[in-house]
Scaffold this motif. Sequence first.
Motif, PDB file in Angstrom:
ATOM      1  N   ARG A   5       0.840  -1.195   0.000  1.00 12.47           N
ATOM      2  CA  ARG A   5       0.000   0.000   0.000  1.00 12.47           C
ATOM      3  C   ARG A   5       0.876   1.246   0.000  1.00 12.47           C
ATOM      4  NH1 ARG A   5      -5.927  -0.557   2.244  1.00 12.47           N
ATOM      5  NH2 ARG A   5      -6.179  -2.772   1.765  1.00 12.47           N
ATOM      6  N   LEU A   6       0.498   2.253  -0.743  1.00 11.24           N
ATOM      7  CA  LEU A   6       1.261   3.497  -0.810  1.00 11.24           C
ATOM      8  C   LEU A   6       0.611   4.619  -0.010  1.00 11.24           C
ATOM      9  CD1 LEU A   6       2.283   3.480  -4.585  1.00 11.24           C
ATOM     10  CD2 LEU A   6       3.333   2.283  -2.662  1.00 11.24           C
ATOM     11  N   HIS A   7      -0.681   4.551   0.190  1.00  6.37           N
ATOM     12  CA  HIS A   7      -1.372   5.657   0.847  1.00  6.37           C
ATOM     13  C   HIS A   7      -0.903   5.942   2.277  1.00  6.37           C
ATOM     14  CE1 HIS A   7      -4.979   5.670  -2.160  1.00  6.37           C
ATOM     15  NE2 HIS A   7      -3.806   5.824  -2.734  1.00  6.37           N
ATOM     16  N   PRO A   8      -0.607   4.907   3.095  1.00  5.29           N
ATOM     17  CA  PRO A   8      -0.165   5.241   4.458  1.00  5.29           C
ATOM     18  C   PRO A   8       1.081   6.129   4.454  1.00  5.29           C
ATOM     19  CG  PRO A   8      -0.529   2.866   4.244  1.00  5.29           C
ATOM     20  CD  PRO A   8      -0.682   3.456   2.876  1.00  5.29           C
ATOM     21  N   SER A   9       1.948   5.948   3.465  1.00  4.62           N
ATOM     22  CA  SER A   9       3.206   6.707   3.419  1.00  4.62           C
ATOM     23  C   SER A   9       3.001   8.176   3.087  1.00  4.62           C
ATOM     24  CB  SER A   9       4.144   6.101   2.379  1.00  4.62           C
ATOM     25  OG  SER A   9       4.515   4.798   2.773  1.00  4.62           O
ATOM     26  N   ILE A  10       1.853   8.513   2.508  1.00  4.46           N
ATOM     27  CA  ILE A  10       1.642   9.909   2.114  1.00  4.46           C
ATOM     28  C   ILE A  10       0.427  10.520   2.808  1.00  4.46           C
ATOM     29  CG2 ILE A  10       2.880   9.836  -0.087  1.00  4.46           C
ATOM     30  CD1 ILE A  10       0.266   9.193  -1.484  1.00  4.46           C
ATOM     31  N   ALA A  11       0.047   9.899   3.930  1.00  5.68           N
ATOM     32  CA  ALA A  11      -1.145  10.369   4.649  1.00  5.68           C
ATOM     33  C   ALA A  11      -0.876  11.605   5.499  1.00  5.68           C
ATOM     34  CB  ALA A  11      -1.709   9.244   5.521  1.00  5.68           C
ATOM     35  N   THR A  12       0.403  11.921   5.759  1.00  6.76           N
ATOM     36  CA  THR A  12       0.727  13.063   6.618  1.00  6.76           C
ATOM     37  C   THR A  12       1.818  13.901   5.952  1.00  6.76           C
ATOM     38  OG1 THR A  12       2.450  11.777   7.714  1.00  6.76           O
ATOM     39  CG2 THR A  12       0.283  11.764   8.755  1.00  6.76           C
ATOM     40  N   PRO A  13       1.943  15.181   6.340  1.00 11.53           N
ATOM     41  CA  PRO A  13       3.018  16.017   5.778  1.00 11.53           C
ATOM     42  C   PRO A  13       4.407  15.430   6.037  1.00 11.53           C
ATOM     43  CG  PRO A  13       1.379  17.394   6.863  1.00 11.53           C
ATOM     44  CD  PRO A  13       1.006  15.963   7.166  1.00 11.53           C
ATOM     45  N   LEU A  14       4.651  14.944   7.258  1.00 10.62           N
ATOM     46  CA  LEU A  14       5.973  14.373   7.545  1.00 10.62           C
ATOM     47  C   LEU A  14       6.205  13.115   6.707  1.00 10.62           C
ATOM     48  CD1 LEU A  14       8.640  14.378   9.117  1.00 10.62           C
ATOM     49  CD2 LEU A  14       7.510  13.036  10.896  1.00 10.62           C
ATOM     50  N   GLY A  15       5.181  12.271   6.594  1.00  9.34           N
ATOM     51  CA  GLY A  15       5.291  11.065   5.774  1.00  9.34           C
ATOM     52  C   GLY A  15       5.700  11.412   4.349  1.00  9.34           C
ATOM     53  N   ARG A  16       5.113  12.452   3.804  1.00  8.82           N
ATOM     54  CA  ARG A  16       5.459  12.847   2.426  1.00  8.82           C
ATOM     55  C   ARG A  16       6.902  13.338   2.357  1.00  8.82           C
ATOM     56  NH1 ARG A  16      -0.106  14.326   2.797  1.00  8.82           N
ATOM     57  NH2 ARG A  16       0.261  16.498   3.362  1.00  8.82           N
ATOM     58  N   GLU A  17       7.317  14.084   3.380  1.00  8.74           N
ATOM     59  CA  GLU A  17       8.705  14.577   3.386  1.00  8.74           C
ATOM     60  C   GLU A  17       9.711  13.438   3.448  1.00  8.74           C
ATOM     61  OE1 GLU A  17      10.409  17.746   5.902  1.00  8.74           O
ATOM     62  OE2 GLU A  17       8.323  18.345   6.193  1.00  8.74           O
ATOM     63  N   LEU A  18       9.371  12.393   4.197  1.00 15.24           N
ATOM     64  CA  LEU A  18      10.320  11.294   4.381  1.00 15.24           C
ATOM     65  C   LEU A  18      10.571  10.514   3.086  1.00 15.24           C
ATOM     66  CD1 LEU A  18       9.277   9.843   7.862  1.00 15.24           C
ATOM     67  CD2 LEU A  18      11.242  11.274   7.327  1.00 15.24           C
TER      68      LEU A  18
END
Length: 332
Positions: A5-18
């Motif tokens: 799944r890819l959505h958990p990784s981009i669910a938050t601003p920090l997640g997207r930055e990482l």
Amino acid sequence: MDSERLHPSIATPLGRELQAQSHQWTKSSLMYPIFITDEAGAKVKLGGMPNQYRWGVDRLEEFLKPLVQRGLRSVILFGVPVLKDKDPVGSLADDPQGPVIQAIQKLRELFPNLYIAADVCLCEYTSHGHCGILYENGTVDNQKSIDRLADVAVAYAKAGAHCVAPSDMMDNRIGAMHQKLVEADLRDKTTLMSYSAKFASSMYGPFREAVGSAPSFGDRRCYQLPANARGLARRAIQRDVREGADIIMVKPGLPYLDVLGDARELAPDHPRAVYQVSGEYATIHAAAAAGVGDFKALVQETMTSMVRAGASLILTYFTPELLQWLDDDEKK
Ligand code: PBG
Ligand code: ZN
């Protein structure tokens, strides 16, 4: 298996930055491990860990507000229940009145932009101090353990944790958590950060003293990795990727940078975390106090080393100082 799944990784601003594969550490690279107790009003100094305390939920605002103002992006929560009795299955782990669930809810309310990770394990909550559920003969019942751990992870996610991070090292707990999060319809917004390669280390002493989680008999060598087991660590990393982990962690940090390098090779497209553990923290404090080197220089060099070896996220008790130093350096 339905695991990628890819959505958990981009669910938050920090997640997207990482997701940026950066070679510099910034404020976003720092995750601060904090200790929460069920004792109202508590601010109790932790013996082996200079400047660290365990906090009552009602004092989290005074503790964290200055750090959030300085740019703290994320915390990972450890519960230290002291009021209620522990039992063999660690019922206090997901007690709705317990320290972790109470803290998640409180922090979400107080700091809407703070990323909240919750450590998932049973050792702080079991009467025997082991990380799983045991058979009568004292060995680990893996199936019961991962079922229970997955329930705890779901309870933390339900309470509002952005990330659940199992540190127990039971076999196949990532798959079990992934599945139960999917069933609870929480998977898309919950990051699964696996302590994938966690070693049976002599550097956890101050932490165990802080949370009262030393096993009452035996040790953790039947579930944590032997220090020499680079091959098992590689297999654990690959397995956790297959089972659906979003972030891969190596722990401890500095003595295991080769393993972090392996994680970069084996999971090049996953953010990698590293835990600079309590013993590393205490060691650097002791070294600086003994005149081995300059405190700030020693700490910053460890950060640079961990990022160089492949870390995107660093769990460190030095987070408050590092935030301050980043500000100081900017002013120069
Ligand atoms: C427990 C847990 C430990 C740490 C994090 N989670 C200790 C252990 O496995 O005994 C260590 C953290 C530290 O030393 O800072 N599952
Ligand atoms: Zn544990």
